[in-house]
Design an enzyme around this catalytic site. Structure first.
Site, PDB file in Angstrom:
ATOM      1  N   GLY A   1      49.995 -37.865  52.901  1.00  0.00           N
ATOM      2  CA  GLY A   1      50.485 -36.784  54.261  1.00  0.00           C
ATOM      3  C   GLY A   1      51.449 -37.785  54.122  1.00  0.00           C
ATOM      4  O   GLY A   1      53.059 -37.801  53.559  1.00  0.00           O
ATOM      5  N   GLY A   2      51.628 -38.323  55.225  1.00  0.00           N
ATOM      6  CA  GLY A   2      52.908 -39.726  55.971  1.00  0.00           C
ATOM      7  C   GLY A   2      53.786 -39.606  55.230  1.00  0.00           C
ATOM      8  O   GLY A   2      54.715 -39.177  55.689  1.00  0.00           O
TER       9      GLY A   2
ATOM     10  N   ASN B   1      51.468 -33.498  51.204  1.00  0.00           N
ATOM     11  CA  ASN B   1      50.652 -32.566  52.053  1.00  0.00           C
ATOM     12  C   ASN B   1      51.914 -32.881  53.200  1.00  0.00           C
ATOM     13  O   ASN B   1      51.366 -34.021  54.200  1.00  0.00           O
ATOM     14  CB  ASN B   1      49.249 -33.077  52.223  1.00  0.00           C
ATOM     15  CG  ASN B   1      48.956 -32.543  53.509  1.00  0.00           C
ATOM     16  OD1 ASN B   1      49.640 -31.232  54.183  1.00  0.00           O
ATOM     17  ND2 ASN B   1      47.738 -32.059  54.266  1.00  0.00           N
ATOM     18  N   TRP B   2      52.381 -31.659  53.724  1.00  0.00           N
ATOM     19  CA  TRP B   2      53.498 -31.916  55.369  1.00  0.00           C
ATOM     20  C   TRP B   2      52.724 -31.860  56.116  1.00  0.00           C
ATOM     21  O   TRP B   2      53.964 -31.890  57.105  1.00  0.00           O
ATOM     22  CB  TRP B   2      54.667 -31.279  54.495  1.00  0.00           C
ATOM     23  CG  TRP B   2      55.571 -31.592  52.816  1.00  0.00           C
ATOM     24  CD1 TRP B   2      55.227 -32.900  52.782  1.00  0.00           C
ATOM     25  CD2 TRP B   2      56.836 -31.438  52.451  1.00  0.00           C
ATOM     26  NE1 TRP B   2      56.183 -33.336  51.449  1.00  0.00           N
ATOM     27  CE2 TRP B   2      57.211 -31.837  51.156  1.00  0.00           C
ATOM     28  CE3 TRP B   2      57.073 -29.877  52.635  1.00  0.00           C
ATOM     29  CZ2 TRP B   2      58.055 -31.662  50.805  1.00  0.00           C
ATOM     30  CZ3 TRP B   2      58.353 -29.736  52.118  1.00  0.00           C
ATOM     31  CH2 TRP B   2      58.530 -29.763  50.630  1.00  0.00           C
ATOM     32  N   LYS B   3      52.166 -31.341  56.169  1.00  0.00           N
ATOM     33  CA  LYS B   3      51.025 -30.723  57.056  1.00  0.00           C
ATOM     34  C   LYS B   3      51.927 -29.594  57.904  1.00  0.00           C
ATOM     35  O   LYS B   3      52.684 -29.149  57.730  1.00  0.00           O
ATOM     36  CB  LYS B   3      50.398 -32.104  58.135  1.00  0.00           C
ATOM     37  CG  LYS B   3      49.803 -32.797  56.716  1.00  0.00           C
ATOM     38  CD  LYS B   3      49.124 -34.025  57.743  1.00  0.00           C
ATOM     39  CE  LYS B   3      48.239 -34.567  56.875  1.00  0.00           C
ATOM     40  NZ  LYS B   3      47.225 -36.557  56.893  1.00  0.00           N
TER      41      LYS B   3
ATOM     42  N   GLU C   1      38.775 -38.575  50.340  1.00  0.00           N
ATOM     43  CA  GLU C   1      40.308 -38.954  52.022  1.00  0.00           C
ATOM     44  C   GLU C   1      39.033 -39.537  52.728  1.00  0.00           C
ATOM     45  O   GLU C   1      38.494 -38.654  53.249  1.00  0.00           O
ATOM     46  CB  GLU C   1      41.211 -37.316  51.995  1.00  0.00           C
ATOM     47  CG  GLU C   1      41.578 -37.008  51.231  1.00  0.00           C
ATOM     48  CD  GLU C   1      43.053 -36.459  51.726  1.00  0.00           C
ATOM     49  OE1 GLU C   1      44.071 -37.280  51.714  1.00  0.00           O
ATOM     50  OE2 GLU C   1      42.543 -35.759  52.825  1.00  0.00           O
TER      51      GLU C   1
ATOM     52  N   HIS D   1      40.739 -29.342  53.745  1.00  0.00           N
ATOM     53  CA  HIS D   1      41.400 -30.521  54.553  1.00  0.00           C
ATOM     54  C   HIS D   1      40.569 -30.937  55.152  1.00  0.00           C
ATOM     55  O   HIS D   1      39.835 -30.258  56.452  1.00  0.00           O
ATOM     56  CB  HIS D   1      42.578 -30.811  54.608  1.00  0.00           C
ATOM     57  CG  HIS D   1      43.104 -31.899  55.012  1.00  0.00           C
ATOM     58  ND1 HIS D   1      42.818 -32.376  56.448  1.00  0.00           N
ATOM     59  CD2 HIS D   1      43.981 -32.800  54.213  1.00  0.00           C
ATOM     60  CE1 HIS D   1      43.923 -33.929  56.625  1.00  0.00           C
ATOM     61  NE2 HIS D   1      44.716 -33.709  54.865  1.00  0.00           N
TER      62      HIS D   1
ATOM     63  N   GLY E   1      46.202 -40.872  58.048  1.00  0.00           N
ATOM     64  CA  GLY E   1      47.374 -41.495  58.937  1.00  0.00           C
ATOM     65  C   GLY E   1      46.636 -42.805  59.822  1.00  0.00           C
ATOM     66  O   GLY E   1      47.661 -42.902  61.360  1.00  0.00           O
TER      67      GLY E   1
ATOM     68  N   GLU F   1      41.128 -32.508  58.323  1.00  0.00           N
ATOM     69  CA  GLU F   1      41.990 -31.887  60.070  1.00  0.00           C
ATOM     70  C   GLU F   1      40.942 -30.670  59.907  1.00  0.00           C
ATOM     71  O   GLU F   1      41.155 -30.230  61.224  1.00  0.00           O
ATOM     72  CB  GLU F   1      43.197 -32.287  59.259  1.00  0.00           C
ATOM     73  CG  GLU F   1      43.671 -33.619  60.212  1.00  0.00           C
ATOM     74  CD  GLU F   1      45.157 -33.755  59.642  1.00  0.00           C
ATOM     75  OE1 GLU F   1      45.345 -32.952  58.838  1.00  0.00           O
ATOM     76  OE2 GLU F   1      45.281 -35.163  59.470  1.00  0.00           O
TER      77      GLU F   1
ATOM     78  N   SER G   1      46.247 -42.754  54.093  1.00  0.00           N
ATOM     79  CA  SER G   1      47.561 -43.819  54.154  1.00  0.00           C
ATOM     80  C   SER G   1      47.593 -44.491  52.655  1.00  0.00           C
ATOM     81  O   SER G   1      47.766 -45.916  52.255  1.00  0.00           O
ATOM     82  CB  SER G   1      46.756 -44.592  55.207  1.00  0.00           C
ATOM     83  OG  SER G   1      46.646 -44.413  56.165  1.00  0.00           O
TER      84      SER G   1
HETATM   85  P1  PGA Z   1      48.302 -39.734  55.135  1.00  0.00           P
HETATM   86  O1  PGA Z   1      47.599 -38.409  55.268  1.00  0.00           O
HETATM   87  O2  PGA Z   1      48.822 -40.202  53.985  1.00  0.00           O
HETATM   88  O3  PGA Z   1      48.834 -39.882  56.291  1.00  0.00           O
HETATM   89  O4  PGA Z   1      46.791 -41.083  55.504  1.00  0.00           O
HETATM   90  C1  PGA Z   1      46.990 -37.824  53.655  1.00  0.00           C
HETATM   91  C2  PGA Z   1      46.305 -36.494  54.131  1.00  0.00           C
HETATM   92  O5  PGA Z   1      45.482 -36.331  55.033  1.00  0.00           O
HETATM   93  O6  PGA Z   1      46.499 -36.093  52.849  1.00  0.00           O
END
Ligand code: PGA
Length: 261
Positions: free
Chosen positions: A241-242, A10-12, A175, A102, A181, A104, A220
């Protein structure tokens, strides 16, 4: 039946088109064999921003080995909904699916359970894959209500869904919000317990036991914790994500998922 194992990046809200192309090139250049050969049992997906979807198309199926996901999708098919991108538009640009719900989007954009449910329905009906995200905040976990909270999110998103739409195209991602994050991850035991609970709910509502129904963990995920999470059982891969923004870190996670038979 074996469950499909997924690693989805997930490149956000990151990477301009050129950088997205570069990252996709680097990932595709070093994928482990079963993924590069297009096997069904292990799959890798990327979720760039809407405007970079087209730029990475040469690396996605059917030309390349990757699956392509949008990070969101509209809750309606088409029409006067300024700013929205509907499922047919995603298919048209080569996307195979969308991430829905998600945390977010729920937290920063006020997305409700009802909106998430509509999005899941509209996307599945249009033939897309859906990565449905559920997860509890820290206060809920500390109050010991994480299981009931997550099951209520799952139930709100899926219980009105016609059963025929529930297939391997529906992927669930657990999640925990406090792990996204932050560098904190659920312990493998906690993740496995939640996945077990989610799978039991899905079987109870949609049967059959043992269906190819992937439940991913996210929050994470890094090369140094992926193996233990996979080994916990009931974890069918990751939403990353990251670490998905660095080709080598993402590829290491992919390799761990592939090798966790
Ligand atoms: P993260 O994000 O790996 O940076 O914690 C995961 C996500 O939001 O899908």
């Amino acid at each position: 039946m074996l469950r499909t194992r997924w690693t989805i990046g997930n490149w956000k809200q990151n990477l301009l088109r050129g950088a997205a192309e570069d990252l996709a090139t680097a990932v595709v250049g070093d994928l482990p064999e079963p993924v590069a050969e297009g096997g069904k049992q292990v799959r890798v997906g990327i979720a760039p921003s809407y405007v970079a979807l087209d730029a990475v198309r040469p690396w996605v199926r059917p030309q390349g080995p990757l699956f392509l996901f949008a990070q969101d999708v509209a809750a309606q098919d088409e029409g006067a909904f300024t700013g929205e991108v509907g499922p047919a538009m995603l298919s048209d640009v080569g996307a195979h699916g969308a991430i829905v719900g998600h945390s977010e989007r729920r937290i920063h954009f006020g997305e409700t359970d009802a909106t998430v449910a509509r999005k899941v329905h509209v996307a599945l009906e249009a033939g897309l894959r859906v990565v449905l995200c559920v997860g509890e905040g820290l206060e809920i976990r500390e109050a010991g209500q994480h299981e009931s909270h997550v099951i209520s999110q799952l139930s709100a998103a899926l219980s009105q869904l016609p059963a025929e739409l529930v297939s391997e195209r529906l992927i669930v991602a657990y999640e925990p919000v406090w792990a996204i994050g932050t560098g904190k991850t659920a312990t493998p035991r906690d993740a496995a317990a939640m996945h077990h609970r989610l799978r039991a709910w899905l079987e109870q509502h949609f049967g059959p036991a043992g269906a190819d129904r992937s439940i991913l963990y996210g929050g994470s995920v890094k090369p140094n914790n992926a193996a233990a999470l996979m080994a916990a059982g009931d974890v069918d891969g990751f939403l990353v994500g990251g670490a998905s923004l660095e080709a080598e870190a993402f590829l290491q996670i992919v390799r761990l998922v592939v090798s966790a038979a």
